[in-house]
Design a protein around this motif. Structure first.
Motif, PDB file in Angstrom:
ATOM      1  N   LYS A  27     -13.953  -3.267  -9.465  1.00 29.71           N
ATOM      2  CA  LYS A  27     -12.622  -3.248  -8.841  1.00 29.71           C
ATOM      3  C   LYS A  27     -12.490  -2.127  -7.809  1.00 29.71           C
TER       4      LYS A  27
ATOM      5  N   LEU B 247     -14.454  -2.909  -4.567  1.00 29.15           N
ATOM      6  CA  LEU B 247     -13.755  -3.876  -3.698  1.00 29.15           C
ATOM      7  C   LEU B 247     -12.572  -3.208  -2.996  1.00 29.15           C
ATOM      8  N   ASP B 248     -11.886  -2.330  -3.719  1.00 28.79           N
ATOM      9  CA  ASP B 248     -10.762  -1.601  -3.109  1.00 28.79           C
ATOM     10  C   ASP B 248     -11.250  -0.739  -1.936  1.00 28.79           C
TER      11      ASP B 248
ATOM     12  N   HIS C 171     -11.908  -2.876   1.049  1.00 26.04           N
ATOM     13  CA  HIS C 171     -10.652  -3.279   1.688  1.00 26.04           C
ATOM     14  C   HIS C 171     -10.049  -2.139   2.496  1.00 26.04           C
TER      15      HIS C 171
ATOM     16  N   GLN D 132     -11.620  -1.548   5.898  1.00 25.55           N
ATOM     17  CA  GLN D 132     -11.419  -2.568   6.947  1.00 25.55           C
ATOM     18  C   GLN D 132     -12.627  -2.566   7.901  1.00 25.55           C
ATOM     19  N   GLY D 133     -12.371  -2.561   9.218  1.00 30.30           N
ATOM     20  CA  GLY D 133     -13.512  -2.571  10.133  1.00 30.30           C
ATOM     21  C   GLY D 133     -13.932  -1.178  10.582  1.00 30.30           C
TER      22      GLY D 133
ATOM     23  N   GLU E 215     -18.309 -11.019  -3.147  1.00 28.60           N
ATOM     24  CA  GLU E 215     -16.841 -10.911  -3.216  1.00 28.60           C
ATOM     25  C   GLU E 215     -16.273 -10.094  -2.055  1.00 28.60           C
TER      26      GLU E 215
ATOM     27  N   GLN F  77     -15.677 -12.298   0.689  1.00 26.98           N
ATOM     28  CA  GLN F  77     -14.493 -13.169   0.567  1.00 26.98           C
ATOM     29  C   GLN F  77     -13.256 -12.525   1.196  1.00 26.98           C
ATOM     30  N   LEU F  78     -13.281 -11.214   1.387  1.00 25.16           N
ATOM     31  CA  LEU F  78     -12.129 -10.536   2.002  1.00 25.16           C
ATOM     32  C   LEU F  78     -11.973 -10.938   3.466  1.00 25.16           C
ATOM     33  N   GLU F  79     -13.062 -11.459   4.052  1.00 21.17           N
ATOM     34  CA  GLU F  79     -13.039 -11.924   5.452  1.00 21.17           C
ATOM     35  C   GLU F  79     -12.510 -10.875   6.418  1.00 21.17           C
ATOM     36  N   ILE F  80     -12.910  -9.639   6.195  1.00 22.50           N
ATOM     37  CA  ILE F  80     -12.594  -8.578   7.160  1.00 22.50           C
ATOM     38  C   ILE F  80     -13.466  -8.795   8.396  1.00 22.50           C
TER      39      ILE F  80
ATOM     40  N   GLY G 233     -14.142  -5.768  11.820  1.00 18.79           N
ATOM     41  CA  GLY G 233     -12.778  -5.989  11.343  1.00 18.79           C
ATOM     42  C   GLY G 233     -12.037  -7.048  12.136  1.00 18.79           C
ATOM     43  N   PHE G 234     -12.812  -7.892  12.850  1.00 13.82           N
ATOM     44  CA  PHE G 234     -12.201  -8.949  13.671  1.00 13.82           C
ATOM     45  C   PHE G 234     -11.815 -10.171  12.842  1.00 13.82           C
ATOM     46  N   GLY G 235     -12.106 -10.154  11.531  1.00 13.50           N
ATOM     47  CA  GLY G 235     -11.989 -11.347  10.702  1.00 13.50           C
ATOM     48  C   GLY G 235     -13.292 -12.117  10.823  1.00 13.50           C
TER      49      GLY G 235
ATOM     50  N   GLY H 170     -11.856  -0.145  15.585  1.00 15.83           N
ATOM     51  CA  GLY H 170     -11.185  -0.074  14.288  1.00 15.83           C
ATOM     52  C   GLY H 170      -9.684  -0.273  14.350  1.00 15.83           C
TER      53      GLY H 170
ATOM     54  N   LEU I  69      -4.246  -7.658  15.759  1.00 11.50           N
ATOM     55  CA  LEU I  69      -5.254  -8.335  14.933  1.00 11.50           C
ATOM     56  C   LEU I  69      -5.536  -7.520  13.676  1.00 11.50           C
ATOM     57  N   HIS I  70      -5.491  -6.191  13.801  1.00  2.90           N
ATOM     58  CA  HIS I  70      -5.839  -5.320  12.675  1.00  2.90           C
ATOM     59  C   HIS I  70      -4.814  -5.434  11.555  1.00  2.90           C
TER      60      HIS I  70
ATOM     61  N   VAL J 203      -5.478  -8.871   9.842  1.00  2.00           N
ATOM     62  CA  VAL J 203      -6.666  -8.907   8.978  1.00  2.00           C
ATOM     63  C   VAL J 203      -6.416  -8.069   7.718  1.00  2.00           C
TER      64      VAL J 203
ATOM     65  N   ARG K  76      -4.114 -10.174   5.401  1.00  2.00           N
ATOM     66  CA  ARG K  76      -4.825 -11.326   4.816  1.00  2.00           C
ATOM     67  C   ARG K  76      -5.821 -10.874   3.759  1.00  2.00           C
ATOM     68  N   SER K  77      -6.573  -9.811   4.075  1.00  2.00           N
ATOM     69  CA  SER K  77      -7.615  -9.373   3.135  1.00  2.00           C
ATOM     70  C   SER K  77      -6.994  -8.737   1.891  1.00  2.00           C
TER      71      SER K  77
ATOM     72  N   VAL L  55      -6.377 -11.465  -0.640  1.00  2.78           N
ATOM     73  CA  VAL L  55      -7.625 -11.849  -1.324  1.00  2.78           C
ATOM     74  C   VAL L  55      -8.012 -10.771  -2.338  1.00  2.78           C
ATOM     75  N   LEU L  56      -7.865  -9.508  -1.935  1.00  2.43           N
ATOM     76  CA  LEU L  56      -8.206  -8.405  -2.843  1.00  2.43           C
ATOM     77  C   LEU L  56      -7.388  -8.502  -4.129  1.00  2.43           C
TER      78      LEU L  56
ATOM     79  N   LEU M 121      -8.814 -11.031  -6.361  1.00  4.48           N
ATOM     80  CA  LEU M 121     -10.081 -10.587  -6.960  1.00  4.48           C
ATOM     81  C   LEU M 121      -9.833  -9.550  -8.055  1.00  4.48           C
ATOM     82  N   LEU M 122      -8.856  -8.669  -7.841  1.00  2.30           N
ATOM     83  CA  LEU M 122      -8.575  -7.629  -8.834  1.00  2.30           C
ATOM     84  C   LEU M 122      -7.973  -8.222 -10.104  1.00  2.30           C
TER      85      LEU M 122
END
Lengths: 290, 207
Positions: free
Chosen positions: A171, A174-175, A178, A181-182, A232, A235-238, A242-244, B118, B188-189, B192, B195-196, B199-200, B203-204
């Motif tokens: 956990k 994954l945090d 997230h 990001q990018g 996983e 799956q965040l699709e960052i 960080g453009f997705g 970024g 965009l940032h 994203v 959205r992410s 999903v997080l 998952l958590l």
């Protein structure tokens, strides 16, 4: 004792300008997952063009040539004092040749030393005496953007519902992805250390990054979690930059350390896609690079 | 619409939207952590008096920045001993560190393009709407490639900040960027990140 300054200079040049084949292959694979014409795909195409150009012209892949982190494993009889001096000379010369950017800044005065030499920790050199005849020097150049998004968690973490077990480790990792990001120049590579104290945990998370991308942990439980975390995190699709997009993390490298009963640290070192790590080996007077 | 000659004009800026790829040509100035703090402390909030060549540099950079771009970049530069400067590697640095300063700096100097990587936060997005301006994302780590678009180094200010932190005045040709924050409140940032996060959270919730 043999003077290795020019061999170490070549190690620095190679590391800064020539991305290792396993990282390049992973980036090439990642392009296939992204939609042609998307920002993510264009970013990866640009990255690969830059990798080729840097190799051809012997110029730095990234202008942030980072903290030079050396791991030296030497047979009995070598002087670490002399090896450190040779490493420092090579680093200063590499800076003069523009393989490295002057990156060592005095934290109090704000002054840049101009040659990448600072106090006892810049460049960073870890020494370990080993059995056998071979001397190896591994180098990682780790830029500031990705270093800044590294993180250390102390478990349990109530906010994330993370307990003191591998489920909790999953956990917090994954945090961290997230939160990054990018900003760490995704797609990144995660070095994760479970346990230790705050200091050893950070060091181990960087040492974990020395493994090849396709080399899983020796521990089957950690090897399984490495795969799951990579999958996983994606799956965040960052996505790249960080453009997705489909690829946020190229690989996860985990390790564990003994800890105190009271402490349960999880440390994540985020490495950018420009995963500059190379190794030189001195055996029977011959130097080879990989 | 793909190729842009700097400086910008308001009409061009207002027509740009998130996702647009651009090739920039013209003159821009690099500036990162030390420069942003120096600008805000010395000329905007005036918490420290100008010293040394501060005022001359201020006058010199104003016309360079107005309508043009500040580039978050700490380059690798060759020719430091001969002063025949050449950019060897020059990708973007992480922009979020300038978030406390950027909006004020944009307004003060009428900067219409912020180039980095970024993305940035709500204060900068607000300034993009006001000035008007855009945030332009360069590809992080693509340093050799971007350096090739730098045709000439026209000069350098505040080299005493160190090579990475100095203000390098550069002339670029077809410098590749993507608009990721526009003058109409789109980022965009932010998208994203949001959205992410969803999903997080999913998952958590899993074991």
């Amino acid at each position: 004792m043999q003077d290795l300054t020019s061999e170490i200079l070549e190690l620095v040049r190679l590391t800064s300008t020539d991305l290792p084949p396993d990282v390049e292959a992973a980036l090439r694979e990642a392009t296939q997952a992204e939609e042609p014409g998307s920002a993510a795909r264009n970013a990866l195409d640009t990255i690969l063009m830059n990798v080729e150009l840097s190799r051809r012209n012997s110029t730095p892949i990234c202008q942030d040539t980072g903290t030079p982190i050396f791991f030296v494993r030497y047979p009995e009889g070598w002087s670490t004092r002399q090896l450190r001096a040779q490493i420092e000379n090579a680093v200063a010369e590499a800076t003069r040749k523009a393989y490295l950017r002057p990156n060592a800044v005095d934290s109090l005065s704000g002054k840049n030393s101009g040659n990448n030499l600072g106090d006892d920790h810049f460049p960073t050199v870890h020494f370990e005496e080993v059995e056998g005849e071979a001397l190896t020097i591994e180098l990682i150049l780790k830029g500031g953007g990705c270093e800044n998004v590294g993180a250390q968690y102390s478990l349990p973490n109530a906010a994330l519902g993370a307990g003191r077990d591998l489920a909790g480790v999953r956990k917090v990792v994954l945090d961290a992805v997230h939160k990054a990001q990018g900003q760490g120049c995704a797609p990144g590579i995660l070095g994760v250390a479970v346990g230790g104290d705050r200091g050893t945990s950070y060091l181990a998370s960087k040492e974990a990054l020395l493994r090849r991308l396709d080399q899983p942990s020796d521990d089957p439980e950690l090897a399984e979690l490495e795969q799951r975390l990579t999958q996983e995190a994606n799956q965040l699709e960052i996505g790249p930059m960080g453009f997705g997009g489909k690829t946020t993390v190229l690989a996860t490298k985990m390790t564990s350390l003994h800890r105190l009963p009271a402490s349960f640290f999880v440390t994540i070192s985020y490495m950018c896609w420009a995963y500059r790590r190379r190794k030189m080996t001195l055996r029977n007077g011959q130097v080879s690079y990989e | 619409m793909n190729k842009i000659q700097l400086p910008f004009d308001d009409q061009t800026i207002l027509a740009l939207k998130v996702g647009d790829p651009l090739y920039l040509s013209g003159v821009m100035v690099t500036g990162r952590d030390t420069v942003h703090k120096w600008m805000v402390d010395t000329f905007i909030k005036k918490t420290r008096p100008p010293a040394g060549d501060d005022l001359q540099v201020y006058q010199a950079i104003q016309p360079l920045l107005a309508g043009s771009c500040i580039y978050h970049c700490g380059p690798v530069v060759s020719g430091l001993d001969t002063q025949e400067y050449r950019f060897v590697a020059a990708g973007p640095t992480t922009s979020s560190r300038e978030e406390p300063y950027q909006g004020d700096v944009m307004r003060h100097f009428k900067i219409q393009g912020v180039i980095g990587k970024g993305g940035m936060g709500p204060k900068t997005l607000q300034a993009c709407a006001e000035v008007p301006g855009v945030y332009l994302h360069a590809i992080g780590g693509a340093a050799s490639l971007i350096a090739q678009t730098v045709k000439r180094v026209l000069g350098v200010y505040k080299l005493e900040f160190g090579v990475p932190e100095a203000m390098w005045v550069i002339e670029v040709e077809d410098f590749p960027v993507v608009v990721t924050m526009d003058a109409h409140g789109n980022s965009l940032h932010a998208e994203v990140a949001q959205r992410s996060k969803a999903v997080l959270d999913e998952l958590l919730a899993k074991a």
